[in-house]
Scaffold this active site. Sequence first.
Site, PDB file in Angstrom:
ATOM      1  CB  CYS A 174      -0.983  -0.040   1.161  1.00  0.00           C
ATOM      2  SG  CYS A 174      -2.376   1.113   0.966  1.00  0.00           S
TER       3      CYS A 174
ATOM      4  CG  HIS B 227      -3.475  -3.965   2.633  1.00  0.00           C
ATOM      5  ND1 HIS B 227      -2.541  -3.418   3.485  1.00  0.00           N
ATOM      6  CD2 HIS B 227      -4.095  -2.920   2.033  1.00  0.00           C
ATOM      7  CE1 HIS B 227      -2.586  -2.094   3.408  1.00  0.00           C
ATOM      8  NE2 HIS B 227      -3.514  -1.769   2.524  1.00  0.00           N
TER       9      HIS B 227
ATOM     10  CD  GLU C  40      -1.030  -6.139   5.167  1.00  0.00           C
ATOM     11  OE1 GLU C  40      -1.150  -4.926   5.410  1.00  0.00           O
ATOM     12  OE2 GLU C  40      -0.953  -6.602   4.021  1.00  0.00           O
TER      13      GLU C  40
END
Length: 236
Positions: free
Chosen positions: A88, A178, A180
Amino acid sequence: MASTALVVGHSKTAGLRRLGPWFNERGLDYEVRFGGDGLPDSLDGYAALIVLGGAPLPYEDDRFPWLPATRALTRQALDRHIPMLGICLGGQLLAYVGGGTVEHRKLKPEHGITPITLDAAAADDPLFSVLPQRFPMAENHVDHITALPSDAVLLAHSDRSPVQGFRLGDCAWGLQFHPEVSADNFTAWDQDDIQDVEHDGFDWNELLERNAGYDAENTRVSARFATRFADLVTER
């Protein structure tokens, strides 16, 4: 002895979330440093650099005074061919350091699970080649990379973002998505974050429902992506 990645976070609570255990499984350790507490001047002793997401544009030094140090580490990773993963804001920062353009609300925002589509160059990329042609990933951004560096390789896009993934040099990757973030992470958002998302035209309950529906597929793809990055670092 495990290889160690330097992880730059932009808040005191920032972390790799589920990426951490996946990295560890492949022999990649990590050290999370909050930029506000100070960053090392050098990547000496580190096998990789990972820069996480955050609120500002990559050049808003007045908001995050450690951005110059983060950009310097990014440039060092590029110059020394040290593997880097920018997520990001981290991906936007990599593009900016390389000479690209990042703009605020130039394009439509993205929140929640979003379909990502690979570009042709991904088939030969050391990292993105492990991904399916189309896959769901979490998004949460209103800033976009609107122009890549001239020598960057575009690897993925979405309907709203022309740049979802790219490579700069031989081992630095920038992501807009993302890997994660899981579906469960969204359920912990506070009311201010929810209001921001709804202000951008998203229905929060529909967003949570969509996230849950894609969670299993998203987890499989994210794990494959994370373990491949770890392997690329530890096998060098």
